[in-house]
Design an enzyme around this catalytic site. Structure first.
Site, PDB file in Angstrom:
ATOM      1  N   LYS A  39      18.459  -5.113  28.577  1.00  0.00           N
ATOM      2  CA  LYS A  39      16.991  -4.033  28.395  1.00  0.00           C
ATOM      3  C   LYS A  39      15.901  -4.989  28.079  1.00  0.00           C
ATOM      4  O   LYS A  39      14.874  -4.667  28.728  1.00  0.00           O
ATOM      5  CB  LYS A  39      17.466  -3.355  26.979  1.00  0.00           C
ATOM      6  CG  LYS A  39      16.306  -2.535  26.533  1.00  0.00           C
ATOM      7  CD  LYS A  39      16.004  -1.474  27.544  1.00  0.00           C
ATOM      8  CE  LYS A  39      14.555  -0.828  27.248  1.00  0.00           C
ATOM      9  NZ  LYS A  39      13.951   0.136  28.392  1.00  0.00           N
ATOM     10  N   PHE A  55      16.702   3.342  29.789  1.00  0.00           N
ATOM     11  CA  PHE A  55      15.418   2.589  31.003  1.00  0.00           C
ATOM     12  C   PHE A  55      14.429   3.941  31.262  1.00  0.00           C
ATOM     13  O   PHE A  55      13.565   3.554  32.064  1.00  0.00           O
ATOM     14  CB  PHE A  55      15.977   2.145  32.165  1.00  0.00           C
ATOM     15  CG  PHE A  55      17.040   0.915  31.897  1.00  0.00           C
ATOM     16  CD1 PHE A  55      16.457  -0.256  31.471  1.00  0.00           C
ATOM     17  CD2 PHE A  55      18.278   1.307  31.648  1.00  0.00           C
ATOM     18  CE1 PHE A  55      17.350  -1.307  31.101  1.00  0.00           C
ATOM     19  CE2 PHE A  55      19.062   0.245  31.479  1.00  0.00           C
ATOM     20  CZ  PHE A  55      18.672  -1.095  31.051  1.00  0.00           C
ATOM     21  N   THR A  89      16.144   0.326  21.645  1.00  0.00           N
ATOM     22  CA  THR A  89      16.155  -1.236  22.107  1.00  0.00           C
ATOM     23  C   THR A  89      16.263  -2.010  20.902  1.00  0.00           C
ATOM     24  O   THR A  89      15.651  -2.139  20.217  1.00  0.00           O
ATOM     25  CB  THR A  89      14.809  -1.371  22.768  1.00  0.00           C
ATOM     26  OG1 THR A  89      14.769  -0.322  23.940  1.00  0.00           O
ATOM     27  CG2 THR A  89      14.789  -2.867  23.437  1.00  0.00           C
ATOM     28  N   CYS A 141       6.813   0.109  24.444  1.00  0.00           N
ATOM     29  CA  CYS A 141       8.125  -0.458  24.623  1.00  0.00           C
ATOM     30  C   CYS A 141       7.498  -2.237  25.050  1.00  0.00           C
ATOM     31  O   CYS A 141       7.874  -2.977  24.426  1.00  0.00           O
ATOM     32  CB  CYS A 141       8.994   0.073  25.669  1.00  0.00           C
ATOM     33  SG  CYS A 141       9.593   1.510  25.471  1.00  0.00           S
ATOM     34  N   GLU A 156       8.333   7.095  30.017  1.00  0.00           N
ATOM     35  CA  GLU A 156       7.648   8.291  29.353  1.00  0.00           C
ATOM     36  C   GLU A 156       6.855   8.790  30.642  1.00  0.00           C
ATOM     37  O   GLU A 156       6.287   7.923  31.573  1.00  0.00           O
ATOM     38  CB  GLU A 156       6.653   7.890  28.671  1.00  0.00           C
ATOM     39  CG  GLU A 156       7.533   7.632  26.993  1.00  0.00           C
ATOM     40  CD  GLU A 156       6.639   7.266  25.933  1.00  0.00           C
ATOM     41  OE1 GLU A 156       5.245   7.347  25.882  1.00  0.00           O
ATOM     42  OE2 GLU A 156       7.228   6.551  25.136  1.00  0.00           O
ATOM     43  N   ASP A 159      17.111  14.700  13.168  1.00  0.00           N
ATOM     44  CA  ASP A 159      16.149  13.938  12.736  1.00  0.00           C
ATOM     45  C   ASP A 159      15.658  13.986  11.274  1.00  0.00           C
ATOM     46  O   ASP A 159      16.052  15.121  10.838  1.00  0.00           O
ATOM     47  CB  ASP A 159      14.806  14.312  13.616  1.00  0.00           C
ATOM     48  CG  ASP A 159      13.816  12.910  13.732  1.00  0.00           C
ATOM     49  OD1 ASP A 159      13.648  12.406  14.882  1.00  0.00           O
ATOM     50  OD2 ASP A 159      13.295  12.828  12.672  1.00  0.00           O
TER      51      ASP A 159
HETATM   52  P1  NAD Z   1      10.164   7.459  18.313  1.00  0.00           P
HETATM   53  O1  NAD Z   1       9.300   6.851  17.325  1.00  0.00           O
HETATM   54  O2  NAD Z   1       9.381   8.466  19.299  1.00  0.00           O
HETATM   55  O3  NAD Z   1      11.115   8.566  17.812  1.00  0.00           O
HETATM   56  C1  NAD Z   1      12.245   7.999  16.793  1.00  0.00           C
HETATM   57  C2  NAD Z   1      12.594   8.991  15.816  1.00  0.00           C
HETATM   58  O4  NAD Z   1      13.712   8.751  15.054  1.00  0.00           O
HETATM   59  C3  NAD Z   1      11.512   9.599  14.971  1.00  0.00           C
HETATM   60  O5  NAD Z   1      11.566  11.051  15.238  1.00  0.00           O
HETATM   61  C4  NAD Z   1      12.209   9.526  13.480  1.00  0.00           C
HETATM   62  O6  NAD Z   1      11.763  10.366  12.728  1.00  0.00           O
HETATM   63  C5  NAD Z   1      13.627   9.352  13.800  1.00  0.00           C
HETATM   64  N1  NAD Z   1      14.295   8.661  12.579  1.00  0.00           N
HETATM   65  C6  NAD Z   1      14.203   7.483  12.288  1.00  0.00           C
HETATM   66  N2  NAD Z   1      15.023   7.062  11.440  1.00  0.00           N
HETATM   67  C7  NAD Z   1      16.067   7.914  11.419  1.00  0.00           C
HETATM   68  C8  NAD Z   1      17.154   8.238  10.467  1.00  0.00           C
HETATM   69  N3  NAD Z   1      17.688   7.486   9.719  1.00  0.00           N
HETATM   70  N4  NAD Z   1      17.689   9.624  10.944  1.00  0.00           N
HETATM   71  C9  NAD Z   1      17.206  10.688  11.560  1.00  0.00           C
HETATM   72  N5  NAD Z   1      16.044  10.219  12.402  1.00  0.00           N
HETATM   73  C10 NAD Z   1      15.420   8.926  12.438  1.00  0.00           C
HETATM   74  O7  NAD Z   1      10.746   6.478  19.362  1.00  0.00           O
HETATM   75  P2  NAD Z   1      11.038   6.314  20.980  1.00  0.00           P
HETATM   76  O8  NAD Z   1       9.939   6.291  21.644  1.00  0.00           O
HETATM   77  O9  NAD Z   1      12.141   7.671  21.172  1.00  0.00           O
HETATM   78  O10 NAD Z   1      12.087   5.155  20.897  1.00  0.00           O
HETATM   79  C11 NAD Z   1      13.442   5.009  20.288  1.00  0.00           C
HETATM   80  C12 NAD Z   1      14.008   3.662  20.868  1.00  0.00           C
HETATM   81  O11 NAD Z   1      14.279   3.753  22.263  1.00  0.00           O
HETATM   82  C13 NAD Z   1      13.235   2.437  20.538  1.00  0.00           C
HETATM   83  O12 NAD Z   1      14.165   1.336  20.133  1.00  0.00           O
HETATM   84  C14 NAD Z   1      12.495   2.150  21.789  1.00  0.00           C
HETATM   85  O13 NAD Z   1      12.117   0.975  21.930  1.00  0.00           O
HETATM   86  C15 NAD Z   1      13.727   2.665  23.066  1.00  0.00           C
HETATM   87  N6  NAD Z   1      13.002   3.141  24.046  1.00  0.00           N
HETATM   88  C16 NAD Z   1      11.884   3.808  24.094  1.00  0.00           C
HETATM   89  C17 NAD Z   1      11.372   4.401  25.336  1.00  0.00           C
HETATM   90  C18 NAD Z   1      10.064   5.025  25.509  1.00  0.00           C
HETATM   91  O14 NAD Z   1       9.699   5.306  26.738  1.00  0.00           O
HETATM   92  N7  NAD Z   1       9.763   5.558  24.442  1.00  0.00           N
HETATM   93  C19 NAD Z   1      12.120   4.014  26.527  1.00  0.00           C
HETATM   94  C20 NAD Z   1      13.260   3.135  26.502  1.00  0.00           C
HETATM   95  C21 NAD Z   1      13.910   2.608  25.114  1.00  0.00           C
END
Ligand code: NAD
Length: 445
Positions: free
Chosen positions: A212, A157, A127, A268, A160, A30
Site C-alpha cells: 500500500k 486502493f 493504511t 493519503c 475518492e 462508528d
Molecule cells: P476518515 O477519517 O474519513 O474515517 C475514519 C472514521 O473512523 C471516522 O468516522 C471516525 O469517527 C472513525 N473511528 C475512529 N476510531 C474509531 C473507533 N475506535 N471506533 C469506531 N469508529 C472510529 O478516514 P478514511 O479517509 O476513511 O481513511 C481510513 C483509512 O483508510 C486510513 O488509514 C486511510 O489512510 C486509508 N485509506 C483512505 C483512502 C481515502 O481515499 N480516503 C483510500 C485508501 C486508504
C-alpha cells in the site's frame, strides 16, 4: 457471511456498503454518534458519487446497518475490518496509530465476551506501517486469549470520487495473512471479484502493508516528476501535456498520473509518503526518492501562490481573485491536505480578497478557510474579479462560457493550475492565460 466494519469514513462506509452489495450482511460501526444518526436517516456524511443510492438499497434489503455499539456488531462476525483514520502524527510525520490500536482493544474485548464460539478474522483496512498487523495481533491476544481469531491485512486502493467503481472493479485485491483459515474467509468475502477474475494477491501481512505505501509513494513520485518537468518546460519552452503524452504512450511508463498541477494533496499521498519515509529512517534504509518527493511537493504548493502573484503583475494587494475548486480533487468534498489550504492563505496574507466556489467542498472549506467570500456558482465568483484561478478540475469548470468569463472579470486573466483549457481557445476569447508547463504567451490579449 457477516462482517463488521469499524470506522465509517471514506473507506469504511464505501467498503461496508460494497460488501453488502456483494450479498454480505454488514454492520458499520462508528464512535461518531451524529454520523451514525445521519446514516440511519439515509443522509450521507461525505460526498461520493453513487454512494447514497447503494446505501439506501442495501439498508432496505436488510444487509446494511449502522451502529455505535461495537460488541453486538461483531457478535458472530466472520470478519471485522478496521477502517479508522491513520493521520500524520504531529511532529514526526509517522502514522498516528492510536485509532487503530483503540479499535483493536475494543474488538479484542468484544471477542473475549462473545456468547458464540465462532472464528473471526480481524482485518486491517486502514493504511498502516509495516509491523502494525503484528502489533494488532499482540493487542488482541492480550485482551482476548481465546485464540479464536486471526489477523489479516487488506489495504484499500479506492480513490475518492470513484470509490464505488474502484471497490467493485479493482485492479487487484491484496490480502496479507498467515493462516489458511483467514485466507479462506477473505477469499469467500471477495468471491464476486474472484469470479470476475480480479487478480487476488495473497502475501505475508508485512508485505501487504508495504504494498500500500509503495503504491502511493510511487504514484506521488510520478506526479512530482511531471510537475518538475512542467517547470522545466516553462523555462525552456516545451509543452508538458505533449511531453506527458509522448512518454505516457510508452507502455512501460503509462499515461496515468502524468498531469502537471499545483502539487498532490488529499487524505493519503502526503501522509503516506511521510510515514513511509519515517519507516525507512527507523529501519536505517535509504528512501531518498520519497523524501525528495515530499520536500518538492510541499515547496511547490507555496510556489503556486507566487506564480499567481506574478501573473497578477507582481502584487495581489487590494485585488480580488475568483477561485474555482477548493477540494484536493474533483468529485469529493474532502479538503484534507488540499493545495487550496496552502495557496489561498498565502494569497490572502498578500492582501487580496478571495471569492470562491466549489461544487461539493464548501461546507468543509468554510471550517478551514473561513475568510473566503463563498459564492453560489462559478460565474457569480468571477463578478468584478481581477483574475480567475482554476484550482480543482471539476467537470463543470471544464466548459465555461469564455465570452461570459471575459465580461464578468474586471481583468481578462485566467490562471489555470490544472491545464483544463487550451491556450488557443483562451486567445480566441481574448483572455490572458497562464497554465502549468505550457507556453503562456499565446494567450496574451
Ligand atoms: P476518515 O477519517 O474519513 O474515517 C475514519 C472514521 O473512523 C471516522 O468516522 C471516525 O469517527 C472513525 N473511528 C475512529 N476510531 C474509531 C473507533 N475506535 N471506533 C469506531 N469508529 C472510529 O478516514 P478514511 O479517509 O476513511 O481513511 C481510513 C483509512 O483508510 C486510513 O488509514 C486511510 O489512510 C486509508 N485509506 C483512505 C483512502 C481515502 O481515499 N480516503 C483510500 C485508501 C486508504
Amino acid at each position: 457471511m457477516r462482517i463488521a466494519v469499524i470506522g465509517t469514513g471514506y473507506v469504511g462506509l464505501v467498503s461496508g456498503t460494497c460488501f453488502s452489495e456483494f450479498g454480505v450482511s454488514v454492520t458499520c460501526v462508528d464512535m461518531d454518534a451524529a454520523k451514525i444518526e445521519r446514516l440511519r436517516r439515509g443522509e450521507m456524511p461525505i460526498y461520493e458519487p453513487r454512494l447514497e443510492g447503494l446505501v439506501a438499497a442495501n439498508m432496505a434489503a436488510g444487509r446494511l446497518a449502522f451502529t455505535t455499539e461495537l460488541a453486538p456488531a461483531i457478535e458472530g462476525a466472520d470478519a471485522v475490518f478496521i477502517a479508522v483514520g491513520t493521520p500524520s502524527r504531529r511532529g514526526d510525520g509517522h502514522a498516528d496509530l492510536s485509532y487503530v490500536f483503540t479499535a483493536a482493544e475494543e474488538i479484542g474485548r468484544a471477542l473475549a465476551e462473545q456468547r458464540t464460539e465462532g472464528y473471526t478474522v480481524v482485518v486491517t483496512k486502514s493504511t498502516v506501517p509495516v509491523g502494525t498487523g503484528r502489533e494488532v495481533a499482540d493487542i488482541l491476544r492480550r485482551v482476548c486469549p481465546n485464540e479464536r481469531f486471526d489477523v489479516a491485512s487488506n489495504p484499500e486502493f479506492l480513490r475518492e470520487g470513484s470509490a464505488i467503481e474502484d471497490f467493485m472493479r479493482p485492479d487487484r485485491v491484496v490480502i496479507g495473512a498467515h493462516s489458511d483459515r483467514a485466507r479462506e474467509v477473505m477469499r469467500q468475502l471477495y468471491r464476486p471479484l474472484y469470479l470476475s477474475e480480479t487478480p487476488m494477491l495473497f502475501t505475508e501481512i508485512e508485505t501487504a502493508e508495504l504494498i500500500k505505501y509503495a503504491a502511493n509513494a510511487f504514484l506521488a513520485t510520478k506526479i512530482t516528476f511531471i510537475n518538475e518537468i512542467a517547470d522545466l518546460c516553462e523555462r525552456v519552452g516545451g509543452d508538458v501535456q505533449d511531453v506527458a503524452r509522448g512518454i505516457g504512450l510508452d507502455g512501460r511508463i503509462g499515461r496515468k498520473f502524468l498531469h502537471a498541477g499545483p502539487g498532490f494533496g488529499g487524505s493519503c499521498f502526503p501522509k503516506d509518503c511521510k510515514a513511509l519515509v519515517r519507516t525507512a529512517r527507523e529501519a536505517e534504509a535509504s528512501l531518498s526518492i520519497v523524501e525528495t518527493v515530499v520536500a518538492v511537493n510541499e515547496a511547490r504548493k507555496a510556489r503556486m501562490a507566487d506564480k499567481i502573484v506574478d501573473a497578477c503583475g507582481g502584487t495581489v494587494a487590494g485585488k480580488t481573485l475568483a477561485v474555482l475548486g477548493l477540494t484536493f480533487k474533483p468529485n469529493t468534498d474532502d479538503m484534507r491536505d488540499a493545495p487550496s489550504l496552502e495557496i489561498l492563505p498565502r494569497l490572502a496574507a498578500a492582501g487580496c480578497t478571495i471569492r470562491a466556489f466549489d461544487p461539493e467542498g464548501v461546507a468543509e472549506a468554510k471550517k478551514l478557510l473561513p475568510d473566503l467570500l463563498y459564492c453560489r456558482d462559478a460565474y457569480e465568483t468571477m463578478e468584478g474579479a481581477d483574475a480567475l484561478v482554476l484550482l480543482t478540475e471539476w467537470n463543470e469548470f471544464r466548459a465555461l462560457d469564455l465570452a461570459r468569463v471575459g465580461r464578468l472579470l474586471a481583468e481578462p486573466l485566467v490562471i489555470d493550475l490544472r491545464n483544463i483549457y487550451q491556450p488557443a481557445e483562451m486567445a480566441t476569447a481574448r483572455l490572458r492565460y497562464i497554465s502549468v508547463g505550457r507556453p503562456s504567451q499565446l494567450g496574451r490579449a
